[in-house]
Enzyme design. Structure first.
Site, PDB file in Angstrom:
ATOM      1  CG  ASP A 341     -26.719 -18.887  -4.990  1.00 50.51           C
ATOM      2  OD1 ASP A 341     -26.870 -18.189  -6.003  1.00 50.51           O
ATOM      3  OD2 ASP A 341     -27.554 -18.943  -4.067  1.00 50.51           O
ATOM      4  CD  GLU A 370     -24.946 -14.911  -7.583  1.00 48.44           C
ATOM      5  OE1 GLU A 370     -25.863 -14.322  -8.175  1.00 48.44           O
ATOM      6  OE2 GLU A 370     -25.144 -15.667  -6.607  1.00 48.44           O
TER       7      GLU A 370
END
Length: 622
Positions: A341, A370
């Site tokens: 993330d 990400e």
């Protein structure tokens, strides 16, 4: 504008090998001198080393000016352009936008990019070749309504699976404290369904104990959220999935924790001594307090998500390096990799250590970051990032592809799609290009069907309106046509095509949280589901779609035609996103060409396949 009679970085006439190169590789650069030029020098700047090199170019047997340059011996981001000299002493530079405008010769030209990566590291092929299915765990499948009593956070549980999610702020804050009760056992019960979609990787949004339904506010990295199940349930899911050839990757949220976590413990949910309770806490040094205990760095200013200092040795030890670190523990429990993330906010050194630990624990573990832009040249917090140079991520979430597909199927030009994607292919190391996570929608975007069907920007409407908004019949029909086109392109493109749970079932919804409704079991869109199953079967059965080269045959307005090819197999993808039918003719070495999506066959005459593509349609020819 580039003048291809002088130089183009993606043409073998001017540069070999194509695109990014392993460290130490010899690269040939050739240019055709403009009229009157007396000579040319290649100027190459090694950004990380801070070194500018100049390489004189000499005429070769073809008449081009050529030099051969050894790429840096270490991973590097290099920038280059050409300086032409003239008999009168003038010089003129040629870069990524061609020659400078007249009268602006003194302005530096934008350079071309040369990515230099570590070619000795391995990237597991299983991820990029397969189909990924992203699951938001609370909303995929529940076997029975759970009881949220005694769990961290002020939770409440929807009685009915098909209720509208909570979406209004409470005291000005979106709390995300409503749960539907999806579970790991629920996912386990649907493995046959995922297998029917030819899924080979399940990507789970966070599953660790947390106070919110999205669980990006981690409270305990070593504990499965009780509403989802137990570690035993997770191990069983991984083992049963593996029997079907399906792997599981986890969402790693390592830039921040929840303020209710056992490490911060602002609410006293845990019997541990959290950083918000005492400066003597073993976790105090993880956080950046400007005024203890109420002022601290947090993700995007959200005080429920205090940021951690990823360089803190005890944090690195806990997440990565300890023998039972978070990374190692869950790989041993059955996970096959991690999606990181907000990778932009994780230091390069942290990601490098994380990958090293992961692959030492499980050699074919995969690390996906990400990143929303071109990850080969991304600048975050004033630092050029090194995600793809061989020691950090294996691949990235391919938002540039998503953007290019959306633009194309909504009436954009195929030329723009090809240019955007060829730029990515040029910039990314081949293994990273083929290991991208390719999605049309995620938990962070509006539902793809809604985006493809709507005729206007919906952000100006009230939250009540957006919560209940559904496409009308005409919009829905248009959206389905476009989604079939977009998904065919997604599955035919290098990298792992990823379904955001329910897109294949025809789910609609505006932005978060409206894109996170429960899966509509027994109310799926049969037409779309059949289409996705066929795409999955094609991807699984045709090596050319999994790992073949990509060559564009035509990009003209709404018409996009490209070939995926291996040594033994060739697949042609022809798409028409325009509003008018398009005729198409191209070489074919068999007597018939068959559309693998519909079974329709086309005659081949004199080695040429000819067909007409209706508006917003496509074929995958085998």
């Amino acid at each position: 504008m580039l003048d291809e009679t002088i130089f183009h970085p993606r043409r073998a006439r001017y540069k070999e090998p194509f695109g990014a190169v392993p460290a130490g590789t010899e690269v040939r650069f050739s240019v055709a001198a403009p009229a009157g030029a007396a000579g040319c020098t290649l100027r190459l700047y090694r950004e990380f080393a801070g070194v500018l090199e100049e390489h004189p170019m000499a005429a070769d047997e073809t008449g081009l000016l050529t030099c051969r340059v050894a790429a840096p011996a270490e991973p590097e981001l290099a920038w280059y352009y050409f300086r032409f000299s003239f008999p009168d002493g003038r010089t003129c530079d040629y870069g990524a936008e061609g020659f400078p405008d007249a009268g602006r010769e003194s302005i530096p030209v934008p350079p071309f990019q040369l990515t230099v990566y570590d070619g000795s590291t391995e990237t597991p092929a299983w991820f990029g070749e397969g189909v990924t299915y992203q699951i938001f765990p609370d909303r995929f499948c529940r076997l029975e309504p759970p009881d949220g009593a005694g769990m961290v956070g002020d939770r409440w549980v929807h009685e009915n699976w098909d209720e509208l999610m909570a979406y209004q702020p409470e005291c000005g804050v979106i709390t995300n404290r409503d749960f539907f009760g999806g579970s790991l056992k629920g996912i386990l019960s649907r493995l046959d369904y995922l297998e029917s979609l030819s899924v080979s990787t399940i990507y789970l949004n966070p599953i660790f104990e947390a106070a919110s339904n999205h669980r990006y506010d981690t409270c305990d990295y070593k504990k499965i959220d009780p509403m989802l199940g137990t570690e035993k349930d997770f191990r069983l899911l991984c083992s049963e999935a593996a029997k079907r050839g399906i792997r599981v990757i986890l969402d790693g949220v390592f830039n921040h924790t929840g303020n209710g976590s056992r490490y911060f413990n602002a609410h006293g949910w845990y019997d541990t001594l959290g950083a918000a309770q005492s400066q003597e806490s073993p976790w105090y040094e993880w956080y950046d307090f400007s005024h203890w205990p109420d002022k601290y760095s947090c993700w995007w200013g959200i005080d429920t998500l205090p940021q951690v200092r990823e360089s803190t040795p005890s944090y690195v030890d806990f997440i990565i390096e300890n023998e039972d670190s978070v990374i190692r523990h869950w790989l041993r429990a059955g996970a096959s990799g991690w999606r990181l993330d907000v990778a932009d906010e994780l230091p390069d050194a942290f990601i490098e250590k994380l990958r090293a630990a992961a692959v030492s624990e499980k050699r074919d573990a995969v690390i996906i970051g990400e990143v929303w832009e071109d990850g080969s040249n991304k600048v975050a917090y004033d630092q050029r990032r090194r995600y793809l140079l061989g020691s950090e991520t294996h691949g990235l979430m391919n938002y540039p592809l998503r953007n290019a597909i959306l633009d194309y199927v909504r009436g954009g030009r195929a030329e723009d799609f090809m240019e955007a994607m060829e730029t990515i292919r040029e910039h990314y190391p081949p293994a990273a290009f083929y290991s991208a996570l390719n999605s049309l929608g995620t938990h962070d975007t509006s539902r793809i069907l809604t985006l493809l069907g709507q005729s206007e920007d919906l952000s100006g409407y009230s939250r009540d309106w957006r919560a209940r908004h559904r496409l009308d019949r005409f919009e829905r029909q248009r959206a389905v046509r476009r989604l079939k086109l977009a998904s065919a392109l997604l599955y035919a493109f290098p990298g792992s095509p990823c379904i955001y749970y329910g897109d294949e079932a025809g789910m609609e919804g505006c932005e978060d949280p409206f894109n996170r409704a429960p899966f509509p079991w027994e109310h799926e869109d049969a037409e779309l589901l059949c289409h996705y199953r066929r795409l999955g079967q094609l991807r699984k059965s045709r090596p050319s779609l999994r790992r073949g080269s990509i060559t564009y045959l035509k990009a003209d307005g709404g018409l996009l035609v490209f070939v995926r090819q291996t040594e033994d197999e060739r697949t042609v993808i022809a798409l028409n996103a325009g509003e008018t039918a398009r005729d198409l003719c191209f070489p074919w070495d068999a007597s018939l060409a068959e559309d693998a999506l519909t079974g329709q066959r086309f005659l081949v005459r004199a080695g040429q396949a000819a067909l007409t593509l209706p508006p917003e349609s496509g074929v995958i020819l085998v």
